[in-house]
Design a protein around this motif. Structure first.
Motif, PDB file in Angstrom:
ATOM      1  N   ASP A 275       0.822  -1.209   0.000  1.00 30.67           N
ATOM      2  CA  ASP A 275       0.000   0.000   0.000  1.00 30.67           C
ATOM      3  C   ASP A 275       0.858   1.261   0.000  1.00 30.67           C
ATOM      4  OD1 ASP A 275      -2.176  -1.633  -0.002  1.00 30.67           O
ATOM      5  OD2 ASP A 275      -2.757  -1.262   2.085  1.00 30.67           O
ATOM      6  N   ALA A 276       1.997   1.218   0.674  1.00 27.34           N
ATOM      7  CA  ALA A 276       2.888   2.378   0.664  1.00 27.34           C
ATOM      8  C   ALA A 276       3.445   2.616  -0.736  1.00 27.34           C
ATOM      9  CB  ALA A 276       4.027   2.169   1.663  1.00 27.34           C
ATOM     10  N   VAL A 277       3.785   1.548  -1.449  1.00 30.62           N
ATOM     11  CA  VAL A 277       4.260   1.682  -2.830  1.00 30.62           C
ATOM     12  C   VAL A 277       3.169   2.306  -3.702  1.00 30.62           C
ATOM     13  CG1 VAL A 277       4.940   0.404  -4.904  1.00 30.62           C
ATOM     14  CG2 VAL A 277       5.931  -0.189  -2.681  1.00 30.62           C
ATOM     15  N   ALA A 278       1.945   1.801  -3.588  1.00 27.27           N
ATOM     16  CA  ALA A 278       0.840   2.354  -4.370  1.00 27.27           C
ATOM     17  C   ALA A 278       0.619   3.827  -4.036  1.00 27.27           C
ATOM     18  CB  ALA A 278      -0.433   1.554  -4.110  1.00 27.27           C
ATOM     19  N   THR A 279       0.748   4.171  -2.764  1.00 28.53           N
ATOM     20  CA  THR A 279       0.557   5.564  -2.336  1.00 28.53           C
ATOM     21  C   THR A 279       1.601   6.471  -2.952  1.00 28.53           C
ATOM     22  OG1 THR A 279      -0.416   4.845  -0.241  1.00 28.53           O
ATOM     23  CG2 THR A 279       0.464   7.085  -0.325  1.00 28.53           C
ATOM     24  N   ASP A 307      10.946  -4.422  -9.278  1.00 32.57           N
ATOM     25  CA  ASP A 307       9.862  -4.979 -10.087  1.00 32.57           C
ATOM     26  C   ASP A 307       8.505  -4.753  -9.438  1.00 32.57           C
ATOM     27  OD1 ASP A 307      11.628  -5.828 -12.022  1.00 32.57           O
ATOM     28  OD2 ASP A 307      11.867  -7.826 -11.150  1.00 32.57           O
ATOM     29  N   ASP A 308       8.442  -4.736  -8.101  1.00 35.47           N
ATOM     30  CA  ASP A 308       7.185  -4.441  -7.418  1.00 35.47           C
ATOM     31  C   ASP A 308       6.730  -3.022  -7.726  1.00 35.47           C
ATOM     32  OD1 ASP A 308       6.837  -6.936  -6.024  1.00 35.47           O
ATOM     33  OD2 ASP A 308       8.435  -6.331  -4.660  1.00 35.47           O
ATOM     34  N   PHE A 309       7.667  -2.085  -7.735  1.00 33.23           N
ATOM     35  CA  PHE A 309       7.319  -0.698  -8.057  1.00 33.23           C
ATOM     36  C   PHE A 309       6.816  -0.590  -9.495  1.00 33.23           C
ATOM     37  CE2 PHE A 309       9.728   0.078  -4.273  1.00 33.23           C
ATOM     38  CZ  PHE A 309       9.218   1.251  -3.762  1.00 33.23           C
ATOM     39  N   ASP A 310       7.500  -1.231 -10.418  1.00 31.11           N
ATOM     40  CA  ASP A 310       7.093  -1.119 -11.818  1.00 31.11           C
ATOM     41  C   ASP A 310       5.747  -1.787 -12.051  1.00 31.11           C
ATOM     42  OD1 ASP A 310       7.983  -0.064 -14.396  1.00 31.11           O
ATOM     43  OD2 ASP A 310       7.880  -2.144 -15.047  1.00 31.11           O
ATOM     44  N   ARG A 311       5.520  -2.923 -11.390  1.00 28.61           N
ATOM     45  CA  ARG A 311       4.240  -3.621 -11.538  1.00 28.61           C
ATOM     46  C   ARG A 311       3.094  -2.744 -11.030  1.00 28.61           C
ATOM     47  NH1 ARG A 311       1.877  -6.042  -7.482  1.00 28.61           N
ATOM     48  NH2 ARG A 311       3.843  -6.263  -6.326  1.00 28.61           N
ATOM     49  N   VAL A 312       3.267  -2.162  -9.861  1.00 30.47           N
ATOM     50  CA  VAL A 312       2.204  -1.327  -9.283  1.00 30.47           C
ATOM     51  C   VAL A 312       2.026  -0.050 -10.093  1.00 30.47           C
ATOM     52  CG1 VAL A 312       1.484  -0.052  -7.232  1.00 30.47           C
ATOM     53  CG2 VAL A 312       2.554  -2.304  -6.988  1.00 30.47           C
ATOM     54  N   ALA A 313       3.128   0.514 -10.590  1.00 25.56           N
ATOM     55  CA  ALA A 313       3.049   1.768 -11.349  1.00 25.56           C
ATOM     56  C   ALA A 313       2.159   1.651 -12.570  1.00 25.56           C
ATOM     57  CB  ALA A 313       4.447   2.218 -11.762  1.00 25.56           C
ATOM     58  N   ARG A 314       2.091   0.480 -13.165  1.00 30.18           N
ATOM     59  CA  ARG A 314       1.293   0.288 -14.378  1.00 30.18           C
ATOM     60  C   ARG A 314      -0.207   0.207 -14.084  1.00 30.18           C
ATOM     61  NH1 ARG A 314       4.677  -1.455 -18.710  1.00 30.18           N
ATOM     62  NH2 ARG A 314       6.818  -1.834 -18.035  1.00 30.18           N
ATOM     63  N   THR A 315      -0.573   0.112 -12.807  1.00 25.23           N
ATOM     64  CA  THR A 315      -1.990  -0.031 -12.449  1.00 25.23           C
ATOM     65  C   THR A 315      -2.527   1.128 -11.623  1.00 25.23           C
ATOM     66  OG1 THR A 315      -1.493  -1.258 -10.409  1.00 25.23           O
ATOM     67  CG2 THR A 315      -1.727  -2.544 -12.427  1.00 25.23           C
ATOM     68  N   VAL A 316      -1.649   2.024 -11.182  1.00 24.49           N
ATOM     69  CA  VAL A 316      -2.046   3.104 -10.272  1.00 24.49           C
ATOM     70  C   VAL A 316      -1.988   4.440 -11.000  1.00 24.49           C
ATOM     71  CG1 VAL A 316      -1.408   4.358  -8.181  1.00 24.49           C
ATOM     72  CG2 VAL A 316      -1.272   1.874  -8.209  1.00 24.49           C
TER      73      VAL A 316
END
Length: 586
Positions: A275-279, A307-316
């Protein structure tokens, strides 16, 4: 619920009895050591009934006379103490390293892990049951939380809060962001010394950290998203009376957490870090948060990667219209509803059933949160950008990754091929950047190396390389720039950062030569040196490691132990698994 309101008890079973408190082994036994500890506490001016059997709360204060971001924290510590006393606890204030972003050289990043180590060992070695962590200036937030997570006591983070908006003539100024802008205007001849002197007086006009969505605001928002602050705490302006009320609420809350034995490990879970990454990405936040969150997660036993940051970045989507990626400032964000209202726009992307320090679930914490200005905090139907504000790049120039804050760059530069102009260090770049003989054009790619974790040393914020004066006078305001450095979260431009492995240890950046073509393609998430693998291998065989930066002292320890940017720049001996025994106080 606001930061100044009472907070709900998160609930973690039966309340601790006084003899179950960690501090009891210092104060409550019949041995000689407890006799001595009680006598010395009387020496401090306290009667036994003021502290015996009560939760002892450490207030870790990063206040200092040379840290303008934290100059008000001496007063806020008194409000925290008030809250601890009100809840039946016993507060003790501890001064810890201040890490002033403005003044500490070569960079406070060199000392983030030192503060983390100080926090961990202080909390472990003293008779404390919980802690309030007072920080906000860029490196203090991750350092305090890294150290506290390693000890795993109940803890609440207290953000220092953003300063008030700056003003100059008819302009509202954002610290950092407008500093870069007007400094370039001065170099381009658009303003003079008189205007610059006025700007000096109007840029930073109160205590508090940068009021743009720089590293400080990004990381305090991440702390709130993690669930370790009073709800709404991260955006309260430093000088607002609500900030003092939040400080007192933090003191009351930590006593409750101690009594219920709600430790940081219960809060800082895999779901919390997701959730912090998405925020961070939805805020269009600082690229520095990538390094810090990876390090913080590691201390919590959570493996977080690029990779977690890039994965979330594509959806947020990016929903915060705050400088440098947007238009407004943190005070506007706060009165638009702050982080609770912001997160309420992302509930389908969050782990709502995890606990926070203030509520049994994040879902309860966000209940009733409302947006009061839909231009500052955008709805999903009107995002500032469709994808998160940071992209992770891969390629033969950055095999272990690099990052770019693409929402703060000129769109036409996000796919670009140009010849390299290479600078071996920052001082050389400063001295030679404006040499006409280099023939730098807007199409060139400026390359800075030896500015990473070991090479910097400490990975300074050199990544927003200046544009040559001649190009500024032509109206050029952005170029592709790449380095193994970081850049301030208040900065902007097509700056590729955190290249790993860094050039100082022989990463591919060390092999770039003037005139080599470099291709950046943000959509494809690639950064490539247009040189054959065979040629790179030949260059690597000819590469000679640079001499050591430090012969002794903390710098030598740092160089020996620091990890690369993609793994968080923590010390290897601090980030590895292993038990640490509780001290024997008897």
């Amino acid at each position: 619920m606001t930061a100044s309101d009472a907070v709900e008890e998160p609930g973690a079973g039966a309340l601790k009895r006084p003899e179950e408190l960690r501090s009891h082994q210092w104060y409550g036994t019949d041995g000689l050591r407890s006799f001595s500890h009680r006598a010395r506490t009387r020496q401090l001016g306290y009667l036994p009934e003021e502290h015996l059997g009560k939760p002892v709360v450490a207030i870790l204060n990063t206040w200092s006379d040379i840290n303008p971001c934290h100059v008000h924290l001496r007063e806020r510590a008194q409000a925290v103490k008030r809250g601890v006393w009100q809840a039946g606890g016993f507060p003790l204030e501890f001064p810890v390293s201040t890490l002033s972003e403005t003044f500490q050289k070569p960079t406070p990043m060199l000392y983030r892990n030192l503060l983390a180590m100080e926090t961990e060992e202080l909390l472990r070695s003293y008779p404390v049951d919980g802690a309030v962590l007072m920080g906000g200036c860029d490196k203090t937030t991750p350092a305090l939380l890294m150290g506290a997570a390693s000890v795993d006591l109940p803890a609440v983070f207290l953000p220092a809060g953003p300063m008030l908006p700056g003003h100059w003539r008819d302009q509202v100024l954002g610290s950092g962001t407008d500093m870069w802008k007007y400094w370039d205007d001065k170099r381009a001849g658009l303003i003079g010394d008189c205007e610059l002197a006025e700007l000096e007086s109007g840029l930073a006009r109160s205590p508090g950290h940068c009021m743009t969505m720089g590293t400080a605001s990004t990381l305090t928002a991440a702390a709130e998203a993690l669930g370790v602050t009073v709800p709404g705490a991260s955006s309260i302006p430093a000088v607002d009376s609500g900030h003092e009320r939040m400080a007192a609420a933090s003191g009351r809350l930590v006593v409750d957490l101690v009594r219920r034995d709600v430790r940081l490990s219960r809060i800082l879970t895999r779901e919390a870090y997701e959730d912090a990454v998405a925020t961070v990405l939805a805020l269009g936040g600082s690229t520095n948060a990538v390094i810090h969150l990876i390090a913080m997660a590691g201390r919590s036993g959570v493996r977080l990667t690029l990779d977690d940051f890039d994965r979330v970045a594509r959806t947020v989507p990016v929903l915060a219209n705050v400088r440098p990626g947007g238009r407004h400032l943190m005070e506007d964000f706060h009165f638009a509803g702050g982080l609770p209202a912001f997160l309420a726009q992302l509930t389908d992307l969050l782990n709502l059933d995890r606990p926070t320090v203030a509520h049994s679930t994040l879902r309860e914490q966000l209940a009733g949160a409302r947006v009061h200005d839909t231009d500052v905090i955008r709805g999903r139907e009107n995002p500032l950008a469709e994808e998160g504000g940071v992209a992770v790049l891969r390629g033969n120039l950055c095999p272990d990754g690099a990052v770019i804050k693409h929402i703060a760059a000129e769109p036409e530069l996000l796919r670009h091929t140009g010849p390299a102009v290479v600078f071996d260090d920052y001082r050389t770049m400063q001295r030679t950047l404006n040499d006409p003989g280099l023939g730098i054009t807007a199409d060139h790619v400026l390359v800075l190396r030896n500015a990473g974790p070991k090479g910097g040393p400490g990975m300074p914020e050199y990544g927003m390389l200046p544009i040559p004066d001649a190009l500024l006078r032509q109206g050029v305001r952005d170029m592709v720039r790449i380095s193994d450095a970081r850049m301030s979260g208040t900065s902007y431009g097509a700056c590729v950062l955190h290249i790993a492995p860094e050039s100082y240890v022989g990463g591919p950046l060390a092999l770039v030569r003037n005139g080599d073509l470099i291709t950046l393609d943000v959509e494809a998430r690639t950064l490539r040196l247009e040189v054959t693998d065979e040629e790179l291998a030949r260059r690597k065989a000819d590469w000679t490691p640079p001499p050591a930066r430090y012969g002794r002292g903390y710098g030598a320890l740092y160089t020996e132990q620091i990890t690369q940017a993609d793994t968080g720049c923590d010390f290897a001996f601090l980030s590895r698994e292993g038990d640490v025994p509780e001290p024997y106080a008897g």
